[in-house]
Design a protein around this motif. Structure first.
Motif, PDB file in Angstrom:
ATOM      1  N   TYR A 168       0.856  -1.189   0.000  1.00  0.00           N
ATOM      2  CA  TYR A 168       0.000   0.000   0.000  1.00  0.00           C
ATOM      3  C   TYR A 168       0.889   1.236   0.000  1.00  0.00           C
ATOM      4  O   TYR A 168       1.834   1.345   0.780  1.00  0.00           O
ATOM      5  N   LEU A 169       0.623   2.168  -0.888  1.00  0.00           N
ATOM      6  CA  LEU A 169       1.414   3.384  -0.952  1.00  0.00           C
ATOM      7  C   LEU A 169       1.017   4.326   0.181  1.00  0.00           C
ATOM      8  O   LEU A 169      -0.087   4.876   0.157  1.00  0.00           O
ATOM      9  N   GLU A 195       2.234   7.241   0.853  1.00  0.00           N
ATOM     10  CA  GLU A 195       2.232   8.629   0.387  1.00  0.00           C
ATOM     11  C   GLU A 195       0.993   8.867  -0.463  1.00  0.00           C
ATOM     12  O   GLU A 195       0.801   8.237  -1.503  1.00  0.00           O
ATOM     13  N   ARG A 196       0.147   9.754  -0.029  1.00  0.00           N
ATOM     14  CA  ARG A 196      -1.145   9.956  -0.681  1.00  0.00           C
ATOM     15  C   ARG A 196      -0.980  10.535  -2.082  1.00  0.00           C
ATOM     16  O   ARG A 196      -0.221  11.466  -2.301  1.00  0.00           O
ATOM     17  N   THR A 197      -1.728   9.963  -3.032  1.00  0.00           N
ATOM     18  CA  THR A 197      -1.735  10.439  -4.413  1.00  0.00           C
ATOM     19  C   THR A 197      -3.173  10.783  -4.801  1.00  0.00           C
ATOM     20  O   THR A 197      -4.114  10.557  -4.034  1.00  0.00           O
ATOM     21  N   HIS A 205      -5.601   7.895  -4.527  1.00  0.00           N
ATOM     22  CA  HIS A 205      -6.090   7.566  -3.193  1.00  0.00           C
ATOM     23  C   HIS A 205      -7.436   8.243  -2.914  1.00  0.00           C
ATOM     24  O   HIS A 205      -8.254   7.720  -2.158  1.00  0.00           O
ATOM     25  N   TYR A 236       0.947   5.180 -13.691  1.00  0.00           N
ATOM     26  CA  TYR A 236       1.951   4.923 -12.655  1.00  0.00           C
ATOM     27  C   TYR A 236       2.886   6.122 -12.504  1.00  0.00           C
ATOM     28  O   TYR A 236       3.254   6.489 -11.378  1.00  0.00           O
ATOM     29  N   ALA A 287       7.438   5.940  -6.057  1.00  0.00           N
ATOM     30  CA  ALA A 287       7.114   4.731  -5.284  1.00  0.00           C
ATOM     31  C   ALA A 287       6.256   3.785  -6.115  1.00  0.00           C
ATOM     32  O   ALA A 287       6.424   2.567  -6.054  1.00  0.00           O
ATOM     33  N   ALA A 288       5.342   4.341  -6.893  1.00  0.00           N
ATOM     34  CA  ALA A 288       4.500   3.503  -7.754  1.00  0.00           C
ATOM     35  C   ALA A 288       5.316   2.913  -8.894  1.00  0.00           C
ATOM     36  O   ALA A 288       5.153   1.735  -9.240  1.00  0.00           O
ATOM     37  N   GLN A 329       7.166  -0.265  -8.256  1.00  0.00           N
ATOM     38  CA  GLN A 329       6.400  -1.503  -8.211  1.00  0.00           C
ATOM     39  C   GLN A 329       6.311  -2.197  -9.565  1.00  0.00           C
ATOM     40  O   GLN A 329       5.807  -3.313  -9.667  1.00  0.00           O
ATOM     41  N   MET A 367      -2.808  -0.828  -4.542  1.00  0.00           N
ATOM     42  CA  MET A 367      -1.794  -0.060  -3.816  1.00  0.00           C
ATOM     43  C   MET A 367      -2.287   1.329  -3.433  1.00  0.00           C
ATOM     44  O   MET A 367      -1.588   2.069  -2.735  1.00  0.00           O
ATOM     45  N   THR A 368      -3.484   1.714  -3.881  1.00  0.00           N
ATOM     46  CA  THR A 368      -4.033   3.017  -3.498  1.00  0.00           C
ATOM     47  C   THR A 368      -5.371   2.880  -2.770  1.00  0.00           C
ATOM     48  O   THR A 368      -6.091   3.875  -2.621  1.00  0.00           O
TER      49      THR A 368
END
Length: 203
Positions: free
Chosen positions: A5-6, A8-10, A13, A51, A57-58, A61, A107-108
């Motif tokens: 799970y990321l 850091e909020r994107t 999210h 991505y 970070a994404a 992956q 992941m989000t």
């Protein structure tokens, strides 16, 4: 599961889990009937752009796709044998795009948000005495475990390569199965420690 799970909020999210799951299902249905090479290449490029918009970070992956290499080579070899290599390339591009798109959702999306999105669809199960919450938990865990298993395979492969200088291939099957069983055991223990899914919960 949490490791993928990321934190850091994107911008992804902020989209509701239900909307992301619906979009994933719609894209899967829309591209399924097509095998056009240009269309599949465009789909994969669009997913890679997604991505890139989520940050480094994404993008890191993307390495989870390495365990897919033997399967992709096998698919290409089979289609080359049948004299339709470009169809094989198109299928591989679609497979890669959909795996990456599904991973972008997991992941989000937090586990509880995914459960809340799936649970309303499972409420009819309460008529048969099953707990929609428990089934929603199983579905969410299944979705979440897929990219985690890819990461597990990649970590085993990297460890093997560090020791031998070569890829592990089929030699990793036994340790992979053992680690998968351990992972499921730890997940079961964690659920038991937290009380599991409420037996009487049919919301």
């Amino acid at each position: 599961m949490i490791s993928l799970y990321l934190p850091e909020r994107t911008w992804l999210h902020g989209i509701a889990a239900g909307h992301k799951l619906i979009a994933l299902a719609l894209v899967s249905l829309l591209v399924a009937p097509f095998d056009n090479l240009a269309l599949m290449a465009g789909l994969l490029l669009a997913v890679l752009a997604l991505y890139a918009s989520l940050g480094r970070a994404a993008l890191r992956q993307l390495s989870l796709l390495r365990p897919m290499a033997p399967l992709l080579v096998l698919l290409l070899a089979l289609h080359a044998w049948n004299g339709d290599i470009w169809l094989g390339v198109s299928l591989c591009l679609r497979l890669l795009a959909m795996i990456l798109l599904a991973n972008a959702v997991t992941m989000t999306t937090r586990m509880d948000a995914m459960m809340d999105a799936v649970e309303p669809l499972l409420r009819p199960l309460a008529w048969f005495g099953a707990s929609p919450r428990a089934v929603a938990l199983a579905v969410a865990m299944m979705i979440r475990f897929v990219p985690l298993l890819f990461a597990l395979w990649e970590s085993l492969n990297e460890a093997w390569r560090a020791r031998t200088g070569r890829r592990g291939g089929w030699r990793l099957l036994a340790p992979f199965c053992i680690q998968t069983l351990k992972l499921s055991h730890h997940a079961a223990e964690a659920l038991a420690a937290r009380g599991g899914a409420p037996r009487g919960d049919t919301r």
